[in-house]
Design a protein around this motif. Structure first.
Motif, PDB file in Angstrom:
ATOM      1  N   ARG A 189     -11.726   0.447   7.121  1.00 34.99           N
ATOM      2  CA  ARG A 189     -12.163   1.542   7.996  1.00 34.99           C
ATOM      3  C   ARG A 189     -13.548   1.264   8.574  1.00 34.99           C
ATOM      4  NH1 ARG A 189      -9.481   5.333   4.078  1.00 34.99           N
ATOM      5  NH2 ARG A 189      -7.502   5.862   5.059  1.00 34.99           N
TER       6      ARG A 189
ATOM      7  N   SER B  98      -0.514   8.060  -2.261  1.00 35.60           N
ATOM      8  CA  SER B  98      -1.522   8.060  -3.329  1.00 35.60           C
ATOM      9  C   SER B  98      -2.812   7.358  -2.921  1.00 35.60           C
ATOM     10  CB  SER B  98      -0.956   7.355  -4.569  1.00 35.60           C
ATOM     11  OG  SER B  98      -0.640   6.004  -4.273  1.00 35.60           O
ATOM     12  N   ASN B  99      -2.821   6.731  -1.754  1.00 34.74           N
ATOM     13  CA  ASN B  99      -3.941   5.923  -1.290  1.00 34.74           C
ATOM     14  C   ASN B  99      -4.295   4.845  -2.311  1.00 34.74           C
ATOM     15  OD1 ASN B  99      -5.978   5.232   0.635  1.00 34.74           O
ATOM     16  ND2 ASN B  99      -7.515   6.201  -0.684  1.00 34.74           N
ATOM     17  N   ARG B 100      -3.262   4.174  -2.783  1.00 33.25           N
ATOM     18  CA  ARG B 100      -3.449   3.112  -3.762  1.00 33.25           C
ATOM     19  C   ARG B 100      -2.634   1.877  -3.360  1.00 33.25           C
ATOM     20  NH1 ARG B 100      -6.417   6.691  -5.031  1.00 33.25           N
ATOM     21  NH2 ARG B 100      -6.934   7.466  -7.138  1.00 33.25           N
TER      22      ARG B 100
ATOM     23  N   PHE C  94       0.827  -1.202   0.000  1.00 35.87           N
ATOM     24  CA  PHE C  94       0.000   0.000   0.000  1.00 35.87           C
ATOM     25  C   PHE C  94       0.862   1.252   0.000  1.00 35.87           C
ATOM     26  CE2 PHE C  94      -2.284   3.276   2.560  1.00 35.87           C
ATOM     27  CZ  PHE C  94      -3.328   3.520   1.673  1.00 35.87           C
ATOM     28  N   ASP C  95       0.490   2.228  -0.823  1.00 34.47           N
ATOM     29  CA  ASP C  95       1.175   3.522  -0.890  1.00 34.47           C
ATOM     30  C   ASP C  95       0.282   4.579  -0.249  1.00 34.47           C
ATOM     31  OD1 ASP C  95       2.750   5.715  -1.479  1.00 34.47           O
ATOM     32  OD2 ASP C  95       1.959   5.896  -3.518  1.00 34.47           O
ATOM     33  N   PRO C  96       0.612   5.035   0.968  1.00 39.77           N
ATOM     34  CA  PRO C  96      -0.267   5.997   1.650  1.00 39.77           C
ATOM     35  C   PRO C  96      -0.331   7.350   0.951  1.00 39.77           C
ATOM     36  CG  PRO C  96       1.765   5.661   2.897  1.00 39.77           C
ATOM     37  CD  PRO C  96       1.761   4.647   1.804  1.00 39.77           C
TER      38      PRO C  96
ATOM     39  N   ALA D 287      -2.055   3.273   8.182  1.00 43.13           N
ATOM     40  CA  ALA D 287      -3.302   3.859   7.697  1.00 43.13           C
ATOM     41  C   ALA D 287      -4.500   2.943   7.950  1.00 43.13           C
ATOM     42  CB  ALA D 287      -3.196   4.180   6.213  1.00 43.13           C
TER      43      ALA D 287
ATOM     44  N   ASP E 118     -12.364   2.314   0.394  1.00 43.73           N
ATOM     45  CA  ASP E 118     -11.213   3.039   0.929  1.00 43.73           C
ATOM     46  C   ASP E 118     -10.064   3.170  -0.059  1.00 43.73           C
ATOM     47  OD1 ASP E 118     -12.612   3.148   3.336  1.00 43.73           O
ATOM     48  OD2 ASP E 118     -11.616   1.392   4.172  1.00 43.73           O
ATOM     49  N   ILE E 119      -9.974   2.254  -1.040  1.00 43.77           N
ATOM     50  CA  ILE E 119      -8.821   2.225  -1.951  1.00 43.77           C
ATOM     51  C   ILE E 119      -9.333   2.009  -3.371  1.00 43.77           C
ATOM     52  CG2 ILE E 119      -6.626   1.093  -2.483  1.00 43.77           C
ATOM     53  CD1 ILE E 119      -6.587   0.115   0.444  1.00 43.77           C
TER      54      ILE E 119
END
Length: 570
Positions: free
Chosen positions: A332, A280-282, A276-278, A324, A526-527
């Motif tokens: 979430r 870019s939220n991807r 996960f890349d926080p 995250a 969320d993603i």
């Protein structure tokens, strides 16, 4: 096509190669996406690796039985599957290498098939559409969240999938069981036709219909182009079918994906977590552990589709937790791992059929009949919510029916060559309510040989499901007795969840991100570039087998994802 290390960034990664993963790979490749299909198990090549195909019991060391030592050491859970024997055991997971834990005195049979093609090589091939009665059920009685889709959202995708898969059956015009695009059905036997006439006359709300299965009774030009042939009615499907006469990843979706030249496959690659890349939220990639040498590697892509089965996908999401998402990736809402369901097969009825001594049947039809859910409308007077369908069929007893009877000499041997009584059977398939307490989580200390935390499963049938099965046994007895069958019996099994091999829920879709993991297109709330299209996305279990709906939802989700990529929203 088969790779291990890879430096390139793919347009799409698909995790899991079973029914949904095969479809996702096919659709992405045919839409021009460079696609990596990740499979945790070994390669299984069509025809070549069906090593049990065509082998009768008498050429096998234990007449198709698996040795007791192998069962106890490797297949303690898998042995419970109807398809498990010496000719198919190589398609099942090894329980010794694939442990899991059950909690709070519950039991669960997790049947697994970790190889290219997954359980598409072992499934029972029943394909039924869901109706709006199924998609509306949660909203009407308050169990579970409201589905964000309805029948009209899947109708065109059902049609698309059915034409490719090839499903035999007959149009019935039932509101609770929409008709599919059909190939001709298998014939009913003479006793079945008589029972159908009597049953539908005495119980007008109950239809005895052809089972709808993914068998090519009359292949279309499309099926022949796939390299598939007509079903031979051998009923040995779980051994693998070189004719490609039943739908599987190997016979159908994988060849279509491969011929585009855009598919690569990473076998023996156990997914440890998603990367996960926080910023870019991807999700930018997938971290895997080699199935054989336990080395680690990573693959990267713009879009990731999780198709690893209900529990497999949920285990990956839970193990991908980070700052995250401390409770699991895309969680979430807090519902990831909850609302686990399976179908309940714990009621039966059977009886002798008088007459028809001059009738028999040709071949071994690979599927039976079906009584669709006649409790599809809510009724506050009924002592349980939802309903059940019933599988059905006839057979004529053979030599095995008298193998334990007394006898000796020529007359006894001659009796062994003669058919016995005709029999009719019913088996219930009941809906299981979605309940928060039926859940999975990662064990806090126990890990498998790849270093991944074990799943801890806490799941049981409720009083509602018990009352439903009691009613099914009672109704089964009543129907068979009323139509004039003899020696009628009915009863209950006590098989735990998982025994239906239709695990559903745990990463459900929904309109509200606060109470669901996915939206109506199987996209994570969320993603945006993460999709889950296997059974974990389901909000309820309905009565019908879920595989056809898996396929339709997967194709629909790929179509949506491709458009979102083109619009630069992913």
């Amino acid at each position: 096509m088969y790779i291990k290390e890879s430096k390139q960034k793919y347009d799409a990664i698909v995790i899991g190669s079973g029914i949904t993963g095969g479809w996702a790979a096919k659709e992405f490749c045919e839409k021009g996406f460079k696609t990596l299909l990740i499979e945790r198990g070994r390669i299984v090549e069509h025809r070549k690796d069906y090593i049990g195909e065509g082998k009768p019991p008498w050429v096998q060391p234990l007449r198709s039985k698996v040795s007791l030592s192998d069962v106890e050491q490797q297949y303690r859970i898998q042995k419970n599957c109807y398809a498990f024997n010496d000719s198919t055991k190589h398609f099942f997971g090894n329980d010794q290498d694939l442990p899991y834990v059950t909690a709070n005195d519950t039991d669960f049979w997790w049947i697994r098939a970790n190889q290219l093609g997954g359980k598409s090589l072992l499934w029972h091939r029943f394909c039924y559409r869901w109706s709006d009665f199924d998609f509306n059920a949660n909203r009407l009685d308050g169990f579970g969240n409201d589905w964000p889709i309805r029948y009209k959202d899947l109708q065109r995708w059902y049609q698309y999938v059915e034409r490719h898969v090839g499903i035999c059956g007959q149009k019935e015009g039932l509101v609770q069981l929409p008709d599919s695009e059909f190939l001709p059905p298998f014939d009913m036997t003479a006793p079945e036709l008589e029972i159908k006439k009597k049953l539908e006359k005495m119980f007008p709300d109950r239809k005895l219909i052809h089972g709808r299965q993914a068998h090519l009774t009359k292949p279309s030009a499309l099926h022949l182009k796939q390299g598939r042939g007509q079903c031979q009615a051998r009923n040995e499907c779980q051994k693998g079918c070189s004719f490609g006469a039943y739908f599987s990843t190997q016979s159908s979706t994988l060849p279509d994906a491969a011929k585009t030249g855009l598919l690569q496959i990473a076998p023996n690659s156990v997914v440890e977590s998603l990367i996960f890349d926080p910023a870019s939220n991807r999700v930018k990639g997938v971290r895997v552990i080699d199935n054989e040498d336990l080395s680690e590697r990573e693959y990267f892509a713009n879009v990731v589709f999780l198709c690893a089965s209900t529990l497999g996908s949920t285990q990956i999401l839970l193990n991908s937790k980070n700052k995250a998402f401390p409770n699991g990736l895309a969680n979430r809402s807090g519902v990831l791992g909850h609302y686990l369901m399976d179908h309940n097969y714990n009621a039966w009825a059977n009886a002798d059929i008088p007459g028809f001594e001059d009738a028999f049947y040709s071949g071994r039809r690979p599927g039976g009949l079906y009584i669709p859910n006649f409790y599809f409308k809510p009724d506050p007077k009924r002592p349980f919510l939802r309903g059940y369908g019933m599988s059905a069929g006839t057979y004529r007893e053979g030599w095995t029916s008298i193998q334990h009877q007394d006898g000796i000499g020529l007359a006894f041997k001659q009796r062994l060559q003669m058919p016995g009584k005709w029999r009719f059977w019913l088996g219930a398939q009941g809906e299981m309510l979605p309940r928060f307490e039926n859940c999975v989580q990662l064990h806090t200390s126990k890990k498998d040989k790849w270093g991944i935390p074990l799943l801890e499963i806490n799941c049981r049938f409720s009083d509602n499901e018990q009352r439903m099965m009691e009613d099914a046994a009672e109704q089964g007895y009543r129907m068979l007795e009323k139509i004039g069958l003899e020696n009628v019996k009915s009863g209950l099994h006590n098989k735990p969840p998982g025994s239906g091999i239709h695990e559903l829920g745990t990463a459900r879709m929904g309109r509200d991100p606060k109470e669901s993991v996915l939206n109506g297109y199987n996209q994570c709330h969320d993603i945006p570039n993460l999709f889950v299209t296997d059974g974990s996305s389901f909000c309820s279990s309905a009565v019908q087998n879920p595989s056809l709906t898996f396929m339709a939802m997967t194709v629909r989700a790929v179509n949506y994802a491709v458009k979102e990529v083109a619009a630069r929203r992913i």
